[in-house]
Design a protein around this motif. Structure first.
Motif, PDB file in Angstrom:
ATOM      1  N   PRO A   1      40.106  38.042  45.928  1.00 54.27           N
ATOM      2  CA  PRO A   1      41.255  38.388  45.084  1.00 54.27           C
ATOM      3  C   PRO A   1      41.136  39.763  44.432  1.00 54.27           C
ATOM      4  CG  PRO A   1      39.747  37.014  43.849  1.00 54.27           C
ATOM      5  CD  PRO A   1      39.172  37.130  45.245  1.00 54.27           C
ATOM      6  N   ILE A   2      42.262  40.263  43.974  1.00 54.58           N
ATOM      7  CA  ILE A   2      42.242  41.418  43.075  1.00 54.58           C
ATOM      8  C   ILE A   2      41.596  40.952  41.773  1.00 54.58           C
ATOM      9  CG2 ILE A   2      43.687  42.943  41.667  1.00 54.58           C
ATOM     10  CD1 ILE A   2      45.727  42.937  43.922  1.00 54.58           C
ATOM     11  N   ASN A   3      40.584  41.685  41.308  1.00 54.32           N
ATOM     12  CA  ASN A   3      39.842  41.252  40.136  1.00 54.32           C
ATOM     13  C   ASN A   3      39.257  42.459  39.415  1.00 54.32           C
ATOM     14  OD1 ASN A   3      36.694  39.982  39.387  1.00 54.32           O
ATOM     15  ND2 ASN A   3      38.505  39.055  38.486  1.00 54.32           N
ATOM     16  N   VAL A   4      39.530  42.574  38.128  1.00 57.02           N
ATOM     17  CA  VAL A   4      39.069  43.721  37.342  1.00 57.02           C
ATOM     18  C   VAL A   4      37.548  43.818  37.350  1.00 57.02           C
ATOM     19  CG1 VAL A   4      38.977  44.717  35.025  1.00 57.02           C
ATOM     20  CG2 VAL A   4      41.107  43.736  35.870  1.00 57.02           C
TER      21      VAL A   4
ATOM     22  N   LEU B   1      40.377  38.685  54.295  1.00 55.67           N
ATOM     23  CA  LEU B   1      41.482  39.264  53.533  1.00 55.67           C
ATOM     24  C   LEU B   1      40.967  39.740  52.186  1.00 55.67           C
ATOM     25  CD1 LEU B   1      44.179  36.583  54.358  1.00 55.67           C
ATOM     26  CD2 LEU B   1      44.191  38.956  55.124  1.00 55.67           C
ATOM     27  N   MET B   2      41.256  40.991  51.866  1.00 54.40           N
ATOM     28  CA  MET B   2      40.762  41.619  50.650  1.00 54.40           C
ATOM     29  C   MET B   2      41.917  41.954  49.700  1.00 54.40           C
ATOM     30  SD  MET B   2      37.506  41.767  51.489  1.00 54.40           S
ATOM     31  CE  MET B   2      36.805  42.828  50.233  1.00 54.40           C
ATOM     32  N   MET B   3      41.607  41.963  48.391  1.00 57.77           N
ATOM     33  CA  MET B   3      42.579  42.335  47.351  1.00 57.77           C
ATOM     34  C   MET B   3      43.812  41.431  47.411  1.00 57.77           C
ATOM     35  SD  MET B   3      42.203  46.464  47.760  1.00 57.77           S
ATOM     36  CE  MET B   3      40.676  47.104  48.455  1.00 57.77           C
ATOM     37  N   TYR B   4      43.571  40.150  47.529  1.00 48.91           N
ATOM     38  CA  TYR B   4      44.637  39.155  47.677  1.00 48.91           C
ATOM     39  C   TYR B   4      45.185  38.748  46.314  1.00 48.91           C
ATOM     40  CZ  TYR B   4      47.026  34.958  49.334  1.00 48.91           C
ATOM     41  OH  TYR B   4      47.971  34.017  49.622  1.00 48.91           O
TER      42      TYR B   4
END
Length: 248
Positions: A211-214, A180-183
């Motif tokens: 996770p979503i991460n800058v 799972l990407m961009m969680y």
């Protein structure tokens, strides 16, 4: 040597991000890793090196006299090498269309390769000839799935393709797992999509979600994987956990 294709015909799901950063995390675990970029967009190549390659995957596919060792380059990551791509590869599918045994080109070139624990193949966002070559050469397929309303769009076709390749071209091929990407754990949709994907691929979904991460978004522009660009970020920690889970 285990060969893993990272595939999803849907673009923008974090395929290259997964390929580069999981490969890096395994290299940081003292595994010898090769990343083969066969996506004409060459994003994995740009991610890991700013050098212009004399020979690329284009030569690997179209020149029978080119050996795979001639193309492999070192990266900024210890234990991680790359076979770079370039935009010319987009023309390769048309040029290879009438070639005998076209779906086995990559597999034959990989047949003489040694010295690596893992080979990762970053594929184009399509189910055409280049991706077919990756599936024919691979032992396992990892599927990145974006945590999004249309998460499963196209995945069913990918699974059908994997099954067809397994039946006709590569009996050892297996679905190695779904990532799972961009969680975003604060988002209700993320939880709903996670449940849907977990129910669909019972026992095949990695517990670690990326996770979503800058910092993950920034890393490619610096030509560094997240473990080198921002090692204390949530993205880097997630890939470290994913690598440990992968190795188990």
């Amino acid at each position: 040597m285990l060969t893993i294709a990272i595939a999803n015909q849907k673009g923008g799901v974090g395929k290259t991000d997964l390929c580069v950063n999981l490969a890096t995390s395994l290299a940081n675990n003292n595994k010898k890793v090769l990343l083969i970029d066969i996506d004409p967009q060459a994003n994995a190549t740009d991610y890991l090196t700013s050098l212009k390659a004399e020979k690329t995957a284009y030569n690997l596919f179209l020149d029978d006299e080119t050996h795979i060792q001639e193309i492999i380059q070192k990266t900024c990551v210890k234990n991680l090498d790359i076979l770079p791509s370039d935009t010319r590869l987009s023309a390769a599918q048309t040029m290879l269309a009438n070639s005998v045994g076209m779906q086995f080109k990559l597999k034959r070139k990989l047949g003489i390769l040694s010295g690596y624990d893992y080979v990762f193949i970053d594929t184009p966002p399509s189910l055409e000839l280049l991706t077919l070559n990756a599936l024919t050469a691979a032992d396992k397929v990892l599927v990145p799935v974006q945590v999004h309303y249309f998460a499963m769009e196209g995945v069913a076709n990918l699974i059908k393709t994997i099954d067809a390749v397994k039946e006709d071209l590569n009996a050892k091929l297996e679905l190695g797992g779904v990532v799972l990407m961009m969680y975003d754990k604060r988002n209700k949709l993320s939880s709903e999509v996670k449940k849907m994907v977990t129910d669909t691929f019972k026992g095949k979904v990695f517990k670690t979600a990326i996770p979503i991460n800058v910092k993950l978004a920034e890393a490619p522009s610096h030509h560094k994987p997240i473990a080198h660009y921002a090692p204390s970020s949530t993205g880097a920690k997630a890939y470290k956990r994913l690598a440990k889970e992968f190795l188990k």
